[in-house]
Design an enzyme around this catalytic site. Structure first.
Site, PDB file in Angstrom:
ATOM      1  N   GLU A   1      56.083  55.738  49.890  1.00  0.00           N
ATOM      2  CA  GLU A   1      57.456  55.223  49.965  1.00  0.00           C
ATOM      3  C   GLU A   1      57.765  54.229  48.846  1.00  0.00           C
ATOM      4  OE1 GLU A   1      55.406  55.626  52.508  1.00  0.00           O
ATOM      5  OE2 GLU A   1      56.440  57.192  53.641  1.00  0.00           O
TER       6      GLU A   1
ATOM      7  N   HIS B   1      58.530  55.293  64.992  1.00  0.00           N
ATOM      8  CA  HIS B   1      59.618  56.247  64.780  1.00  0.00           C
ATOM      9  C   HIS B   1      60.904  55.821  65.478  1.00  0.00           C
ATOM     10  CE1 HIS B   1      56.172  58.655  63.641  1.00  0.00           C
ATOM     11  NE2 HIS B   1      56.951  59.598  63.170  1.00  0.00           N
TER      12      HIS B   1
END
Lengths: 323, 373
Positions: free
Chosen positions: A57, A126
């Site tokens: 990322e 998540h």
């Protein structure tokens, strides 16, 4: 169309409008992203404009910085909220600060898309709501749509914006449908403008992203119980449209701020402080906050206890009314 | 100096294991080495170019010495000296072409000098007058990255843009041995290799990351890291300006030919402290410093010039005088750097209107104005 489809359509229009717009992220090409928000875009625009990246990322955002310095307008997808932290340094130390550091001589027109929030029964990492980390950082704009029409407009505005925008997408609302006018000019409202979704007279609930639909449910139930609740969709978390909030509080005299993120040091704290300062003599009761607990995000079988629902929002409205 | 267009040798990166595994064209005692295939990459470098390289290195060292003095006299908040790394910086930067774009760390004053940055502007950051000192687009040089290793990703992304544009220039990332442990550098290697972008990674291994020796970062060499990513690497004597020039030319030629990234490990030595706040006597020995002092890059090039009759006392005096003039101008310019007005705090935080910034700008101006009467 659904929020997810509206974002897809908005991205498509942004890419058609400006050849310097490139999308980058993990699994955004053939797969179309794990939520299918980029579905069909690599097929139609090619793999030089919709770029599948290695799984890193910081690498996604850091290379986007270099692309921006070369004159591109990158749109990064972070796959899930909990995966944004490896990119945190690049976002807060580089993306946010490069324009200021370089006295306006370096533009950083990045959009960083982050699906966020809970309520979908997911595994750990998540379901988080990390928006305040970014709202706290000067140089970033932080926005979140709550519905398909806003998603379609706001993603185009974010991509066109010459400032970096962290664009939080309420993942549990991806499949909720709404009317979208694809021909509507994106200039109908500034990116940071809040919206009064329903008007009311007894109390205001200010919410954003996934909590707007919940606040609207609370307002419907409230009306049945004889309480008139005004609901504001903040849309932008940095900057915050305080004018709209303060105008509402001057009318209703009561404010509840709702978000999935933990109450402690959440956006509600900033809004409560601000409203206390600016609307003190209009307030009939203290500003109250409803949000996630001061715990790590729970396993999904417990998330309904963690996430605010309409009942918890109404509980806070009642406490305001009883004050 | 004139820049010869390098080309990728037919056989790619030449195999070379001589001189302790390092590419070396000038030996420590100032002799031209024999047999190293990298000579063909600097075949055009004649007497004038060698003298120019020497002049650059002397001037850059003089800028560094003057800046150290300015810090000791309280005129700079901090300085990160490049002492000992002049060959690594001048050799690599003089290989660059005008349209290449460089992403430096905070120690690349020699690179900035070669890119044409006014040394006074380099000091704006260190004096605390500004957060950076020059327009990146004008010099093809980003402003210094203080977050160690972050710039390797920026260079990789910029190189991706070069590739998407179909251009033939390259992006160059400078970083050190300490940065080689950072995740961003590892991610940059991965992205650069995966996308085959025209980027050159120049790692100046100066043996020390503040107090941590390079063996604390890794038990292999930094050049060996390239292999794991499929990135060809060149280990070069970083105190040999010609060897660094040759290696960088080769890397740039590979980039322009579409052959992707190259990693250069320039083995050098940080002869001074990490910064003016550091004290190397606490962690390294006099013996080690002495061992590297004899490998001083300026001494080596001067020996070559003298041995080949390319420099005499008159030349050296003129170079010293030129360097002193640069230093005097630097000192005058530093002392004349104005403090920015308080209102500048709010400038360029955002490109477009931002209500909170405007509100605080007005409120702070109103607060300050209460002191005027």
């Amino acid at each position: 169309m659904s929020l997810g489809q509206a974002l897809n359509a908005g991205l498509r229009q942004a890419m058609e409008r400006d050849p310097k717009v490139v999308l980058m992220g993990e699994d955004i090409g053939k797969l179309g992203g794990v939520f299918r928000v980029t579905e069909g875009l690599q097929r139609d625009f090619g793999d030089r404009r919709v770029i599948d990246t290695p799984l890193a990322e910081s690498g996604v955002v850091g290379t986007a910085v270099g692309l921006a310095m070369r004159g591109y307008r990158p749109v990064c997808e972070i796959q899930f909220d909990g995966f944004v932290y490896p990119a945190f340094d690049q976002i807060v130390s580089q993306v946010a600060k490069l324009r200021h550091r370089n006295e306006g001589r370096v533009a950083m027109p990045l959009t960083i898309r982050v699906p966020y929030g809970g309520g979908i029964g997911a595994v750990e990492h998540h379901s988080e709501s990390p928006e305040v980390y970014f709202a706290h950082t000067a140089g970033l704009r932080v926005v979140t749509p709550s519905n398909a029409a806003d998603g379609h407009r706001m993603i185009q505005q974010a991509v066109a914006c010459d400032d970096p925008v962290v664009f939080f997408e309420p993942k549990r609302r991806y499949w909720e449908r709404g009317e979208v006018d694809e021909g509507l000019a994106t200039t109908v409202a500034p990116l940071h403008q809040a919206r009064v979704v329903v008007e009311g007279t007894d109390a205001t609930i200010a919410a954003y992203g996934p909590m707007v639909a919940t606040a609207l449910e609370a307002a419907r139930i409230g009306l049945q119980e004889g309480t008139s609740i005004e609901v504001i969709d903040l849309r932008s978390l940095s900057p915050v449209d305080f004018e709209t909030i303060e105008a509402s509080v001057r009318k209703t005299g009561r404010l509840v701020v709702a978000h999935e993120a933990s109450v402690f040091c959440g956006l509600g704290a900033e809004i409560a402080a601000r409203v206390s300062e600016h609307c003190f003599y209009h307030l009939e009761s203290p500003v109250r906050r409803v949000g996630g607990l001061a715990t790590p995000y729970p396993p999904s079988r417990l998330e309904r206890h963690y996430l605010p629902d309409a009942d918890r929002m109404l509980h806070e409205v009642d406490r305001c009314l009883q004050a | 100096m004139a820049i010869a267009p390098a080309r990728v040798p037919e056989r790619g990166i030449p195999e070379w294991t001589g001189f302790d595994g390092l590419v070396q064209l000038i030996s420590v005692d100032g002799q031209r080495t024999v047999g190293c295939p990298y000579w063909e990459l600097v075949a055009d470098v004649g007497a004038d170019q060698l003298r120019d390289l020497y002049t650059d290195m002397v001037v850059v060292r003089r800028i560094d010495v003057e800046s150290m003095a300015l810090q000791r006299q309280g005129e700079l908040a901090l300085w990160a000296p490049l002492l000992g790394q002049e060959a690594a910086q001048v050799g690599s930067a003089r290989a660059l072409r005008p349209d290449d774009f460089v992403f430096p760390s905070y120690r690349e004053h020699g690179v900035a000098y070669c890119r044409g940055v006014d040394p006074v502007d380099m000091l704006r950051l260190w004096r605390g007058s500004a957060l950076s000192g020059w327009d990146p687009a004008v010099f093809g040089l980003a402003t210094p990255a203080i977050i160690v290793g972050s710039q390797a990703l920026h260079a990789t992304g910029y190189a991706l843009g070069i590739m998407l544009d179909g251009a033939t220039s390259a992006a160059v990332a400078y970083f050190g041995d300490g940065a080689s442990s950072e995740g961003d550098v590892a991610e940059a290697f991965g992205f650069a290799a995966s996308f085959t972008v025209p980027v050159v990674f120049v790692c100046q291994n100066n043996q020390w990351a503040i107090s941590e020796p390079v063996r604390l970062q890794s038990h292999g060499t930094i050049a060996q890291r390239g292999q794991g990513y499929g990135i060809p690497a060149i280990a070069v004597d970083g105190n040999d300006v010609l060897a660094v020039l040759a290696a960088t030319r080769l890397a740039l030629a590979r980039a322009s030919a579409g052959e992707g990234p190259t990693l250069i490990e320039a083995v050098t030595y940080r002869m001074g402290p990490h910064t003016t706040s550091d004290d190397p006597t606490r962690y390294r020995s006099r013996d080690e410093e002495e061992e590297w002092r004899v490998k001083d890059p300026l001494v080596r090039l001067r020996a070559l010039l003298r041995a080949e009759g390319l420099a005499d006392d008159g030349f050296e005096d003129s170079v010293t005088a030129a360097a002193d003039e640069v230093a005097a101008r630097l000192r005058r310019g530093c002392l004349a750097l104005p403090d920015p007005p308080p209102d500048a705090l709010f400038d360029h935080v955002y490109a477009g209107p931002h209500p909170l910034i405007e509100e605080e700008r007005d409120a702070y101006a109103a607060y300050v104005s209460t002191f005027d009467s």
